[in-house]
Design an enzyme around this catalytic site. Structure first.
Site: not given
Length: 713
Positions: A48, A72, A76-77, A139, A260
């Protein structure tokens, strides 16, 4: 999966002087802290951040941005800390990574509040450093590319809806149209899979014929340019599926009549050549009136420049043609990223910063809103992509959302000009305040000292700034009235218990009562009485816990108990209040399963609205009260839906049979047949809740030749 060497090659190609070392170190750090983590797709989690960094490299961003892209989500993870990132990669990378990080570790009352605060935080960081949102877009783009691996259908729809409402419009406002188009298309695929597959099938069906058609039209255009010694690149492309779907809905057209769906582009060297090519196209094919837009003379706020024209093509069909220079094409593809430069510590160009002042305005407009529903609604309004450009009498150009009025224009100039606005002149003639401004008009505001905003303005203003300033003024006025009413009610109640309210209000005891109810000032407590949130008796209990008050309480409880016995439990419970009259807002018709809010209405108890109801968002938040659905209720509730379909024999019978088959009762039905052989059928149904309604809607979408089914209100 993209490799780190591919990313480094792209960066070197775009910026030979780039600091590759910081990207290398970020890759090694990200690989170490994400080791052992897996994506829902079964790939290693490292795929990722690598894909995100690859998208950023495609956008030609600097080494710091790409390093931040690789890092990034480590805060958080993983176990990585902000201090660690700052020490190893420096303040710039830490600032961006911190801005991108969601607020998942902070406590919030609801998932909705957390989501709103995460977006607020992102917008604040974006105003400070636009690279935050560029990484966030990359992301989100990769997450949308892998959304099919989520097991929950509801989760997929929620992510797709947020992408369509927030991220795609931000990409459009930043001028990064390739990301905007892909985000819209992928969201459409999950939000309305049947319509997506139908358009996909129809486009594929005539693919060979259409490719021959594109080649033919390109040859006509190229020949015309060659005859006039104009050297230009000509290309033809399909509009993306979401764009075709929107056109079908807006113009009530079946697929066959959306001509169109292929757009042609001519790219030349200079601006004069663009206008020359425009003249040649208009001499080759007849232009359609009001379908010409000059974004070269009047660029969009995101720097997009191009000439757009629609003509009647060689076979009597509509063709959209875009004409621009090579430089304009770079900006059209990359938006702000085409102007991005942080080389050698230099900040972004001043002109670019001014052009993106809308980001700062968006943040300033949102800082005052604490309610997550209102905040999200206003962000959506702020990101509304269609704009009009008008002039001040001095010739300054101002950008406003489509449908904006002279009142919006007045508030854009200054809050006081807005408040004192009594009239407006457009191109020298007086117009009503609700007049919708058009591009190119000169607007002059007429003001009068001592004039105040009107509550009616909330019915037609389009900008968040105008709406928030008007509501602020109304809130102040209502508070003053409520303080006066609350004081009167308290004086009467206190007299019954032989207490002097005016003396007690200045006492230490009253300060303690104010604190006990969670207010900062006595006026707030009294206003709350005026609003009907607190009764004078509740204040008296806190001040004088005497026998006569207890006796009064006892009597009151007996009365309430009697009423409760007589009354069956309704569908909605009002937090902290027993035996209150409840009615449902006719504007939005909430049903069990909808997020709801209650509003205290003098003399009418509590009115229940859906949390996203436009009318509810205009109401004074001071009157808001917490409510929730009673899970035990077996009642049914009215709801309105629109079924849009192509006309055919037996259509209404099939639709009605599907509604009945799914256990819903039809309260009323009304149909309108349009000129283009489509039918709008409006039904009022009786359902048990949102799950029941969803079953009905999904079943109706399966009916032959039904184009769209949506809930109204």
């Amino acid at each position: 999966m993209i490799r780190i060497t591919d990313i480094l090659d792209k960066v070197t190609e775009n910026q030979p002087e780039a600091d590759l070392d910081i990207i290398d170190r970020a890759y090694i750090f990200s690989a170490r802290v994400h080791d052992g983590q897996m994506r829902l797709s079964g790939e290693p989690y490292l795929s990722h951040p690598l894909e995100v960094a690859g998208i950023l490299a495609d956008m030609k961003l600097d080494a710091v941005s790409i390093a931040a892209g690789l890092l990034h989500d480590v805060i958080e993870d993983t176990h990585a800390t902000e201090e660690e990132i700052g020490e190893i990669f420096g303040r710039d990378v830490l600032h961006i990574v911190s801005g991108v990080t969601k607020l998942s570790k902070l406590p919030f009352n609801s998932a909705q509040a957390r989501e709103a605060e995460s977006i607020r935080k992102m917008l604040l960081a974006m105003a400070d450093d636009i690279r935050v949102i560029l990484i966030k877009l990359a992301d989100r783009l990769h997450n949308m590319r892998t959304l099919q691996y989520h097991k929950s259908a509801a989760k997929k729809k929620k992510i797709a809806r947020e992408t369509l409402d927030i991220y795609a419009p931000i990409a459009a406002r930043l001028g990064i149209y390739w990301i905007k188009n892909e985000l819209e298309n992928r969201s459409f695929q999950f939000l309305n899979p049947e319509a997506y597959e139908e358009i996909h099938r129809r486009v594929d069906k005539d693919k060979e014929d259409r490719e021959n058609y594109v080649d033919t039209v390109k040859q006509y255009i190229q020949m015309k340019l060659d005859e006039n010694s104009l050297k230009g690149d000509v290309s033809g492309r399909y509009k993306h599926f979401y764009s075709i779907h929107q056109k079908m809905l807006k113009q009530n057209l079946p697929f066959e009549e959306v001509y169109d769906i292929i757009a042609f582009r001519i790219i030349l060297d200079t601006i004069p050549q663009c206008y020359e090519a425009l003249g040649l196209m208009h001499s080759l094919w007849r232009p359609i009136a009001k379908k010409f837009k000059d974004y070269i003379g009047m660029p969009k706020p995101n720097m997009y420049q191009s000439l757009h024209t629609t003509v009647i093509g060689p076979f009597g069909e509509r063709i959209e043609i875009q004409i621009r220079t090579h430089d304009m094409d770079k900006v059209a593809k990359s938006g702000i990223a085409a102007h991005w430069s942080y080389k050698e510590g230099k900040v972004i160009d001043d002109n670019v910063s001014k052009t993106f002042a809308w980001v700062q305005n968006l943040v300033e407009n949102q800082e005052a809103f604490r309610d997550p529903n209102e905040f999200m609604e206003n962000v959506r309004i702020d990101l509304f992509p269609d704009e009009v450009y008008v002039f001040t009498p001095q010739g300054d150009i101002k950008s406003l959302p489509k449908g904006a009025t002279p009142v919006d224009f007045a508030y854009l100039i200054h809050s006081e000009v807005g408040a004192q606005c009594v009239g407006a002149k457009v191109n020298g003639r007086m117009v009503p305040l609700k007049y919708e401004l058009q591009t190119g008009e000169i607007v002059e505001v007429v003001t009068s000292k001592g004039h105040h905003p009107s509550k009616d303005w909330l019915n037609f203003v389009k900008t968040v700034k105008a709406r928030s300033r008007i509501r602020q003024w109304i809130k102040t006025q209502e508070k003053e009235r409520s303080i006066s009413l609350g004081r009167e009610m308290c004086e009467k109640a206190f007299r019954k218990y032989r207490l002097n309210f005016n003396t007690l209000i200045k006492s230490e005891e009253m300060n303690n009562v104010v604190e006990a109810f969670g207010f900062k000032q006595t006026d707030d407590l009294i206003a709350s009485v005026g609003y009907g949130k607190i009764t004078p008796l509740q204040i008296i209990r806190k001040i004088t816990p005497k026998e006569e008050v207890e006796d009064a309480d006892s009597l009151l409880n007996k009365v309430v108990t009697k009423i409760d016995k007589k009354k069956e439990k309704g569908g909605v419970m009002v937090k902290g209040v027993d035996d209150v009259l409840v009615r449902f807002g006719k504007c939005c018709q909430p049903v069990p399963g909808d997020p709801i809010i209650g509003y205290i209405t003098r003399g009418y108890g509590v009115t229940i609205h859906r949390a996203t109801c436009v009318n509810a968002l205009k109401m004074n938040p001071e009157r808001q009260i917490e409510v929730e659905w009673n899970q035990d209720t077996k009642e049914t509730y009215p709801v309105k839906i629109l079924v849009r379909s192509l006309d055919r024999v037996g259509l209404l019978a099939d639709v009605a049979a599907n509604i009945t088959k799914n256990g819903a009762n039809i309260l009323s039905a009304n149909t309108e047949t349009k000129e283009n052989h489509t039918v709008d059928s409006y039904f009022s149904l009786s359902v048990h809740g949102t799950e029941h309604l969803t079953r009905v809607v999904e079943s109706l979408k399966q009916v032959k030749q039904v184009l769209e089914v949506k809930r109204l209100g």
